[in-house]
Design an enzyme around this catalytic site. Structure first.
Site, mmCIF file in Angstrom:
data_model
loop_
_atom_site.group_PDB
_atom_site.id
_atom_site.type_symbol
_atom_site.label_atom_id
_atom_site.label_comp_id
_atom_site.label_asym_id
_atom_site.label_seq_id
_atom_site.Cartn_x
_atom_site.Cartn_y
_atom_site.Cartn_z
ATOM 1 N NE ARG A 26 -3.440 -2.766 0.324
ATOM 2 C CZ ARG A 26 -4.028 -3.422 1.324
ATOM 3 N NH1 ARG A 26 -3.433 -3.537 2.502
ATOM 4 N NH2 ARG A 26 -5.208 -3.972 1.142
ATOM 5 C CG HIS A 47 -6.341 -8.028 -1.641
ATOM 6 N ND1 HIS A 47 -6.573 -6.733 -1.238
ATOM 7 C CD2 HIS A 47 -7.070 -8.821 -0.801
ATOM 8 C CE1 HIS A 47 -7.386 -6.742 -0.177
ATOM 9 N NE2 HIS A 47 -7.709 -7.990 0.093
ATOM 10 C CG ASP A 85 -4.056 -1.251 10.466
ATOM 11 O OD1 ASP A 85 -3.759 -2.262 11.122
ATOM 12 O OD2 ASP A 85 -5.029 -1.211 9.694
ATOM 13 C CE1 TYR A 87 -5.121 -8.023 11.498
ATOM 14 C CE2 TYR A 87 -6.097 -6.405 10.024
ATOM 15 C CZ TYR A 87 -5.713 -7.699 10.278
ATOM 16 O OH TYR A 87 -5.886 -8.666 9.325
ATOM 17 C CD1 TRP A 126 -3.615 -4.821 8.308
ATOM 18 C CD2 TRP A 126 -2.782 -5.250 6.298
ATOM 19 N NE1 TRP A 126 -3.680 -6.179 8.112
ATOM 20 C CE2 TRP A 126 -3.172 -6.473 6.886
ATOM 21 C CE3 TRP A 126 -2.216 -5.274 5.014
ATOM 22 C CZ2 TRP A 126 -3.022 -7.702 6.251
ATOM 23 C CZ3 TRP A 126 -2.063 -6.494 4.372
ATOM 24 C CH2 TRP A 126 -2.464 -7.687 4.977
ATOM 25 C CB THR A 127 1.385 0.764 5.103
ATOM 26 O OG1 THR A 127 1.348 0.148 3.803
ATOM 27 C CG2 THR A 127 2.300 -0.018 6.022
ATOM 28 C CD GLU A 128 -4.792 -0.391 3.941
ATOM 29 O OE1 GLU A 128 -4.045 -0.437 4.947
ATOM 30 O OE2 GLU A 128 -5.545 -1.330 3.616
ATOM 31 C CG ASP A 168 -7.125 -11.553 2.330
ATOM 32 O OD1 ASP A 168 -6.315 -11.778 1.414
ATOM 33 O OD2 ASP A 168 -7.186 -10.469 2.925
ATOM 34 C CD GLU A 169 -10.228 -7.990 3.053
ATOM 35 O OE1 GLU A 169 -10.727 -7.451 4.054
ATOM 36 O OE2 GLU A 169 -9.262 -7.477 2.439
ATOM 37 C CG ASP A 199 -3.303 -5.552 -1.575
ATOM 38 O OD1 ASP A 199 -4.392 -5.271 -2.120
ATOM 39 O OD2 ASP A 199 -3.218 -6.149 -0.489
#
Length: 582
Positions: A176, A276, A448, A446, A496-498, A342-343, A205
């Site tokens: 990200r 992703h 983040d 998590y 997670w680096t969003e 995932d997702e 991703d």
């Protein structure tokens, strides 16, 4: 975990403020009787199997202290730091365990580090560094040496220690927001300082592909760059118009892996499939569902959330990713390879005649079965090459734990491992079915997610997870059967680096909570969550902040963010409502 081992005693918790707390520690004389003074003539005697720890002491601790730590000479009375591998320590504490003793009255090795194996010696050396004080975490001595050179006093001590879990990790998302190679190396040093031994690198991703694949160069030529970036949470109206990107060359990866190995850290790569994957499809449009959308118009995604653009279930897609993984396996010696899983939105597969034909051809139960088919293919492919699949807990869907599901197409191989992120449930199901599990529930670890409910938190998203909350985390949920509990190999904190667009932002979110997490996964004598002492841990952390300061870590202070750590006007996610997906 050996139940006969004692828990952390009062000396370890208050006398010398070690983090993570050791199994047992005794400091009989403070800095008086039995103390050892290290000086210019101090020798380092490295026995067989201790060469890596010796090299680290000479190249990291040596420059910080001004000590050369040369091999022993014949000089009478020379103070010596001795490193040894010990079968006795192995039997008591395992290969990562150690015994550190400091005794100024002992002839020869006044400082002795005995490890159950090379890793144990290294973790003992990390404790030695803590006992030397925060200045030992700098790159050069703080003051000029006097006539007698630099001198460092170690208190008389006996520390016996070993880890609770064999998987003590942190997942770092470099897809990200890209972190340059030197920042990754720095984080390996920070993991080692906290006795963590796994770095899970999230390399691909929707928003970027970060690893060079020579057979498919467009993955980085096109897939490593996005034209702009959403600033803040995905609901924010703000954008950063500067193109963002970067990738690691294969030599960069070799350097990262080798640097980690010198610190007894395993680097686990993650290549996301089948969701992703928009960055990969933007680079190679034929990987997408071309009978549903014009994949040639796709670009690397510039916002957050879950892209609808997923891989097409074709033989050519499978072969493409086999070629990717052939290069990945050549770069990463880790027995584990993470493939996401995932997702994965199913809308394109539902609309795709080709995907529906594939479901019918394979006798699958539907789109969930198709996702499971993707992962089972690569699970077997990796197993044939002596590696083990790791995936997020969605890999359990679509019949992956049932040999009868989907027309008998088979379950996951016994070696497949689950990263349980949507709470404990997936991990419990996997462990009860005999699969190893790494617990990383977003509700607890998590990093983040916001650290406080205050309005000054920068880009606040997700749950409020304070330092005390992380300290109360337990990777083994209550009620798990003993046989299943044995399959919980450890835990990892996920980053997670969003909303983390710089090294300083990563530091702020990670520290000091990673120190609390490290104690949870290392310390064998830590009480049950309800009986833990967050205030006592916070007291020891007061000394640890000085170590982090010396290392240049831009952590969150106990009183809240400093003015320059805030991000006024950059929107996060409101506290109301369900938590965000990752």
């Amino acid at each position: 975990m050996d139940d006969h081992r004692p828990g952390p005693d009062a000396d370890s918790l208050t006398g010398h403020l070690l983090i993570p707390a050791p199994t047992a520690a005794h400091f009989p004389g403070g800095t008086g009787t039995g103390a050892v003074v290290l000086g210019p003539d101090t020798a380092l005697d490295a026995g067989p199997g201790t060469e890596v720890a010796a090299r680290w002491l000479r190249t990291v601790v040596g420059p910080a202290t001004g000590l050369d730590l040369l091999p022993p000479a014949a000089a009478e009375g020379q103070v010596t730091v001795a490193l040894r591998v010990s079968e006795e320590v192995t039997e008591r504490h395992g290969p990562e365990g150690y015994r550190l003793s400091v005794d100024g009255a002992r002839a020869g090795a006044a400082v002795l580090i005995e490890g159950g194996g090379p890793a144990g010696v290294f973790w003992g050396a990390q404790t030695l560094r803590q006992l030397l004080g925060p200045a030992a975490y700098r790159r050069v001595p703080l003051t000029p040496a006097g006539p007698d050179g630099h001198r460092w006093t170690l208190p008389a001590a006996t520390v016996e220690d070993g880890p609770r879990f064999r998987w003590r990790g942190m997942m770092l998302d470099v897809a990200r927001h890209f972190l340059p190679k030197d920042d990754v190396l720095r984080y390996l040093d920070l993991l080692a300082a906290h006795k963590l031994n796994v770095l899970h690198l999230h390399l691909t991703d929707d928003q970027g592909w970060r690893i060079e694949i020579r057979r498919h160069p467009r993955l980085t030529e096109t897939g490593a760059w996005r034209a702009r970036t959403k600033l803040g949470h995905r609901a924010s109206p703000l954008w950063t118009e500067t193109p963002h990107g970067g990738h690691y060359t294969q030599d960069d990866i070799r350097e990262i892996v080798a640097y980690a190995a010198e610190r007894h850290i395993t680097v686990v790569p993650e290549i996301d499939i089948p969701g992703h994957s928009q960055a990969a499809i933007a680079a190679y449009p034929e990987l997408g569902n071309t009978d549903v959308i014009d994949t040639t118009s796709l670009t690397v995604w510039d916002t957050w959330g879950i892209s609808q653009n997923v891989l097409a279930p074709t033989d050519s897609t499978l072969r493409f990713y086999e070629e990717v993984l052939e290069e990945v396996l050549a770069l990463f010696p880790s027995p584990f390879v993470h493939l996401g899983g995932d997702e994965c939105p199913k809308d394109q597969w539902r609309a795709s005649p080709a995907a529906q034909a594939r479901i019918a051809e394979l006798g699958l139960s539907g789109e969930d079965g198709l996702q499971s088919w993707f992962l089972r293919h690569f699970d077997r492919w990796l197993a044939e090459r002596g590696r083990r699949l790791v995936g997020w807990d969605e890999i359990l869907e679509g019949g992956s734990l049932s040999a009868e599901a989907d027309g008998g197409s088979g379950r996951l191989t016994p070696g497949a491992m689950v990263s349980s992120w949507r709470g404990y449930g997936g991990g419990v199901a996997a462990a009860e079915a005999g699969h190893d599990v790494v617990m990383c529930p977003e509700q607890q670890v998590y990093l983040d997610h916001r650290q406080d409910a205050g309005e000054d938190e920068p880009v606040p998203i997700g749950y409020v997870r304070t330092l005390a909350d992380v300290y109360r985390f337990d990777p083994v949920p209550p009620g798990l059967s003993p046989a299943a509990a044995a399959h919980v190999v450890g835990a990892q904190a996920n980053v997670w680096t969003e909303a983390m667009d710089s090294r300083a932002r990563v530091d702020y979110q990670v520290f000091p909570r990673l120190a609390a997490f490290a104690e949870v996964v290392w310390s064998t004598g830590l009480p049950a969550p309800a009986d833990r002492d967050p205030a006592g841990f916070a007291h020891r952390l007061g000394a640890h902040y000085a170590r982090l300061d010396a290392l240049g870590v831009d952590y969150r202070p106990p009183a809240g963010p400093r003015p320059w750590q805030r991000r006024p006007g950059v929107l996060g996610r409101p506290l109301e409502g369900p938590p965000p997906t990752r």
